[in-house]
Design a protein around this motif. Structure first.
Motif, PDB file in Angstrom:
ATOM      1  N   GLY A 132      47.803  18.879   9.509  1.00  0.00           N
ATOM      2  CA  GLY A 132      46.974  19.411   8.423  1.00  0.00           C
ATOM      3  C   GLY A 132      47.294  18.715   7.114  1.00  0.00           C
ATOM      4  O   GLY A 132      47.471  19.348   6.078  1.00  0.00           O
ATOM      5  N   TYR A 133      47.338  17.378   7.150  1.00  0.00           N
ATOM      6  CA  TYR A 133      47.854  16.615   6.003  1.00  0.00           C
ATOM      7  C   TYR A 133      47.030  16.794   4.737  1.00  0.00           C
ATOM      8  O   TYR A 133      47.547  16.586   3.635  1.00  0.00           O
ATOM      9  CB  TYR A 133      47.973  15.126   6.355  1.00  0.00           C
ATOM     10  N   ASP A 134      45.737  17.202   4.897  1.00  0.00           N
ATOM     11  CA  ASP A 134      44.946  17.440   3.678  1.00  0.00           C
ATOM     12  C   ASP A 134      44.252  18.809   3.750  1.00  0.00           C
ATOM     13  O   ASP A 134      43.292  19.059   3.045  1.00  0.00           O
ATOM     14  CB  ASP A 134      43.927  16.330   3.442  1.00  0.00           C
ATOM     15  N   VAL A 191      52.585  18.146  15.391  1.00  0.00           N
ATOM     16  CA  VAL A 191      52.377  18.987  16.575  1.00  0.00           C
ATOM     17  C   VAL A 191      51.480  20.180  16.218  1.00  0.00           C
ATOM     18  O   VAL A 191      51.487  21.208  16.892  1.00  0.00           O
ATOM     19  CB  VAL A 191      53.703  19.423  17.245  1.00  0.00           C
ATOM     20  N   ASP A 192      50.715  19.992  15.135  1.00  0.00           N
ATOM     21  CA  ASP A 192      49.668  20.954  14.765  1.00  0.00           C
ATOM     22  C   ASP A 192      50.190  22.377  14.557  1.00  0.00           C
ATOM     23  O   ASP A 192      49.480  23.349  14.792  1.00  0.00           O
ATOM     24  CB  ASP A 192      48.564  20.953  15.848  1.00  0.00           C
ATOM     25  N   HIS A 193      51.403  22.473  14.075  1.00  0.00           N
ATOM     26  CA  HIS A 193      51.989  23.788  13.806  1.00  0.00           C
ATOM     27  C   HIS A 193      51.157  24.537  12.751  1.00  0.00           C
ATOM     28  O   HIS A 193      51.120  25.774  12.747  1.00  0.00           O
ATOM     29  CB  HIS A 193      53.433  23.589  13.336  1.00  0.00           C
ATOM     30  N   TYR A 194      50.513  23.793  11.880  1.00  0.00           N
ATOM     31  CA  TYR A 194      49.702  24.432  10.831  1.00  0.00           C
ATOM     32  C   TYR A 194      48.656  25.364  11.451  1.00  0.00           C
ATOM     33  O   TYR A 194      48.385  26.440  10.922  1.00  0.00           O
ATOM     34  CB  TYR A 194      49.019  23.357   9.970  1.00  0.00           C
ATOM     35  N   ASN A 195      48.098  24.945  12.559  1.00  0.00           N
ATOM     36  CA  ASN A 195      47.093  25.782  13.230  1.00  0.00           C
ATOM     37  C   ASN A 195      47.657  26.605  14.378  1.00  0.00           C
ATOM     38  O   ASN A 195      47.013  27.546  14.832  1.00  0.00           O
ATOM     39  CB  ASN A 195      45.951  24.906  13.763  1.00  0.00           C
ATOM     40  N   SER A 198      60.608  24.057   6.585  1.00  0.00           N
ATOM     41  CA  SER A 198      60.534  23.654   5.180  1.00  0.00           C
ATOM     42  C   SER A 198      59.127  23.844   4.669  1.00  0.00           C
ATOM     43  O   SER A 198      58.159  23.860   5.435  1.00  0.00           O
ATOM     44  CB  SER A 198      60.990  22.207   4.987  1.00  0.00           C
ATOM     45  N   VAL A 199      59.032  23.993   3.361  1.00  0.00           N
ATOM     46  CA  VAL A 199      57.731  24.123   2.706  1.00  0.00           C
ATOM     47  C   VAL A 199      57.332  22.754   2.175  1.00  0.00           C
ATOM     48  O   VAL A 199      58.154  22.031   1.604  1.00  0.00           O
ATOM     49  CB  VAL A 199      57.817  25.154   1.556  1.00  0.00           C
ATOM     50  N   PHE A 258      49.537  30.057   3.642  1.00  0.00           N
ATOM     51  CA  PHE A 258      49.986  29.584   4.961  1.00  0.00           C
ATOM     52  C   PHE A 258      51.430  30.028   5.222  1.00  0.00           C
ATOM     53  O   PHE A 258      51.757  30.563   6.287  1.00  0.00           O
ATOM     54  CB  PHE A 258      49.872  28.056   5.090  1.00  0.00           C
ATOM     55  N   TYR A 259      52.296  29.825   4.234  1.00  0.00           N
ATOM     56  CA  TYR A 259      53.706  30.191   4.446  1.00  0.00           C
ATOM     57  C   TYR A 259      53.898  31.708   4.459  1.00  0.00           C
ATOM     58  O   TYR A 259      54.781  32.219   5.147  1.00  0.00           O
ATOM     59  CB  TYR A 259      54.598  29.502   3.409  1.00  0.00           C
TER      60      TYR A 259
END
Ligand code: BGP
Length: 488
Positions: free
Chosen positions: A27-29, A58-62, A82-83, A103-104
Motif C-alpha cells: 500500500g505504498y501510496d 506481503v500486503d499486510h495493509y489489507n 513499526s509505523v 490504519f494503525y
C-alpha cells in the motif's frame, strides 16, 4: 541436567514476534501515504536483490486482520510493528493524515481484542522523502521538530492503548548502511556526514523520549540497538585490545549515549583527531543527559570477531582465518576494506573459527546471545527487551502445503535456551520478539531470505496469491508460549 537449575521465564514475559512497516505493509501510496526514502531507493537499479521492493510487500495493509488472527491462534503475547511516518504525515512535517492514523488504530484495536500486546516502533528506516529532499534528512537539525510532531501525533492517539514503544530501530545499522556503505538510502559514502547524521538522530531520540514521558507517563520507551558481542580472535593481548576497540566503536558509541547520556571519550577522541567528530553543543549534552529510556531494546543476530589491524602492525603471529563475509550487514564490509577505513585502523574483522554460518554467511552464535544480554545489562542496568532475533533461510513449500523449517526451530530453540540462562544469571527481561511473524521483504535480499513463522506465498518474481501458510515453527512457538518456555 543444567535445565533443572534454570529459572523460569517471568509470568508476564512477552513472547512476541516483530515486523517493520516497509517490509510487510505494501500500500505504498494508499490512503494519502507520502513517499519514503525506501520507496525511491529500491527503484535504483542494482540496489536490491532482483530489484525487489515493498510496493506490495506481503500486503499486510489489507490483510492485517488475517495476520492478527494467526497471531491469536498462535497465542502470541506481543507484536512489534513499526509505523510508516509518511502515512501519518505524508510530507514529514505538515498536515496529519487521519487515514494513516486510522490504519494503525485498526491494527492496534485488532491486537488488543485478541490479547496481543502492541509494541510500536516509531522509526524503522522509512523517512519521508520530502524531509530528505528539503533538509537532507537526518543530517539536519530541522528534521528533529518534524520527528517530534510525528511522535506527538502518535503519543496522543495511542498513548492510552500502547504501553511499549521503540524509538529508533538499529541506528547503528541504518547510519552505516546509509552513509558509509551506500547500501541504504540516502546512498552516501561520507564519514563526516555519517557522524553528523548520527548525532542528529541521538538528539531526536532524546527529544522523543522526553516528550513521551511527558505525554505517556504510564508507558515504557527505549531504542532498539543491533548488538553484537565483540570477540578477540585469540588471547594475544593486541587482539584483546582490538576487541575492546571494536566494542567501543560498534557498541558503546551508541549505548553510552542512549543509557548514560554521553559520548564515550575514547571514540570521540579518535574522531576529533580525524576531523570527523559530530558538533556537540552544551545544549545537546544537556538534552542527551536528560533523556532516560525505560528499557534497552536489543536486536541480536550475531557478534563479531576481530584481530589487531595489520595496517598498524604487520607482524603475522595469528593463524589465518578465512575472509569475512562481504554481505554481512553489521560488520558490513570485507575485512580488507575495513582495514582501510580511515577512522578505525584499530581492529580488523575476521571470521570466527568456531562458528557455523547461515546461508547468507551470518554466524550462528547462541552463546553470544547470552553474552550480549549479560554485557548490556551489566554495563547499563536497564531491563532488556529483545526486539529481534531470528534465522533467514530459504524455506520450501512442499506439495502437501507444509513448510518443514526445522533449521529455524533448532536455531530459535538454542537462542531461547541461552536467554533462559541469561535470566537465570540475573538479567532482567521484558520479552522476546522473534524476527519475524510472517515472511516479509528482506531489505536487500528480497523474498528469498525468509524469517517468518508464517509462510507467505509470494517471491521476488511476483505476488502469486499471497496466501498465509503455517510453518512447522508456528506450532513449535505456539507450544513454547503455552508452556511459558518451561519446555526450553
Ligand atoms: C535487522 C532489521 C530488520 C530485518 C533484519 C533481518 O537489521 O532491523 O528490519 O531486516 O535485520 O535482516 P535481513 O533482512 O537483511 O536478513
Amino acid at each position: 541436567m543444567l535445565h533443572t537449575k534454570l529459572d523460569s521465564f517471568p509470568n508476564e514475559f512477552l513472547w512476541g514476534a516483530a515486523s517493520a512497516a516497509y517490509q510487510v505493509e505494501g500500500g505504498y501510496d494508499a490512503d494519502g501515504k507520502g513517499p519514503s526514502i525506501w520507496d525511491g531507493f529500491t527503484k535504483i537499479p542494482g540496489k536490491t536483490y532482483l530489484g525487489t521492493n515493498g510496493d506490495v510487500a506481503v500486503d499486510h495493509y489489507n490483510r492485517y486482520k488475517e495476520d492478527v488472527s494467526l497471531m491469536a491462534e498462535m497465542g502470541l503475547k506481543a507484536y512489534r510493528f513499526s509505523v510508516a511516518w509518511s502515512r501519518i504525515i505524508p510530507d514529514g512535517e505538515g498536515e496529519v493524515n487521519e487515514k494513516g492514523l486510522q490504519f494503525y488504530d485498526n491494527l492496534v484495536e485488532e491486537l488488543i481484542t485478541h490479547n496481543v500486546e502492541p509494541v510500536l516502533t516509531l522509526y524503522h528506516w522509512d523517512l519521508p522523502q520530502t524531509l530528505q529532499d528539503k533538509y537532507g534528512g537526518w543530517e539536519s537539525r530541522e528534521t528533529i521538530p518534524a520527528f517530534k510532531k510525528y511522535c506527538r501525533a502518535l503519543f496522543e492517539r495511542f498513548g492510552k492503548k500502547v504501553k511499549y514503544w521503540v524509538t529508533f530501530n538499529e541506528q547503528n545499522v541504518f547510519t552505516a548502511m546509509g552513509y558509509r556503505w551506500q547500501s541504504h538510502p540516502p546512498n552516501v559514502s561520507d564519514l563526516k556526514r555519517m557522524y553528523q547524521a548520527n548525532h542528529v538522530i541521538n538528539l531526536a531520540n532524546a527529544e522523543a523520549i522526553n516528550l513521551f514521558h511527558e505525554l505517556v507517563p504510564q508507558g515504557q520507551i527505549g531504542p532498539s540497538f543491533g548488538y553484537g558481542p565483540s570477540y578477540p580472535l585469540n588471547a594475544r593481548p593486541e587482539n584483546v585490545l582490538a576487541a575492546e576497540n571494536n566494542d567501543a566503536f560498534n557498541n558503546q558509541w551508541w549505548l553510552d549515549v542512549y543509557c548514560k547520556g554521553e559520548y564515550p571519550v575514547f571514540v570521540m577522541k579518535q574522531l576529533e583527531k580525524l576531523g570527523i567528530a559530530p558538533e556537540v553543543t552544551e545544549e545537546d549534552q544537556k538534552l542527551l543527559l536528560s533523556a532516560k529510556p525505560n528499557f534497552m531494546g536489543i536486536n541480536y543476530y550475531h557478534g563479531g570477531t576481530v584481530r589487531e589491524n595489520r595496517l598498524e602492525n604487520t607482524v603475522e603471529t595469528d593463524v589465518e582465518t578465512k575472509e569475512f563475509s562481504a554481505t554481512d550487514p553489521y560488520l558490513m564490509q570485507p575485512k580488507n576494506e575495513q582495514a582501510q577505513s580511515p577512522e578505525v585502523p584499530m581492529f580488523e574483522s575476521v571470521s570466527n573459527p568456531y562458528l557455523e554460518t547461515t546461508e547468507w554467511g551470518w554466524e550462528i552464535d547462541p552463546v553470544g546471545f547470552r553474552l550480549a544480554l549479560r554485557r548490556v545489562y551489566a554495563q547499563y542496568g536497564l531491563p532488556i527487551f529483545v526486539t529481534e532475533n531470528g534465522l533467514g533461510a530459504i524455506d520450501v513449500l512442499e506439495e502437501d502445503g507444509t513448510i518443514q523449517d526445522n533449521v529455524r526451530i533448532e536455531y530459535l530453540e538454542k537462542h531461547l535456551l541461552e536467554m533462559k540462562k541469561a535470566i537465570s544469571d540475573g538479567v532482567e527481561m521484558i520479552g522476546y520478539c522473534a524476527w519475524s511473524f510472517t515472511d516479509l521483504l528482506s531489505w536487500l535480499n528480497g523474498y528469498k531470505k525468509r524469517y517468518g513463522f508464517v509462510y507467505v506465498n509470494r517471491d521476488e518474481h511476483g505476488e502469486k496469491d499471497l496466501k498465509r501458510l503455517k510453518k512447522e515453527s508456528f506450532y513449535w512457538y505456539q507450544h513454547v508460549i503455552q508452556q511459558n518456555g518451561e519446555n526450553i
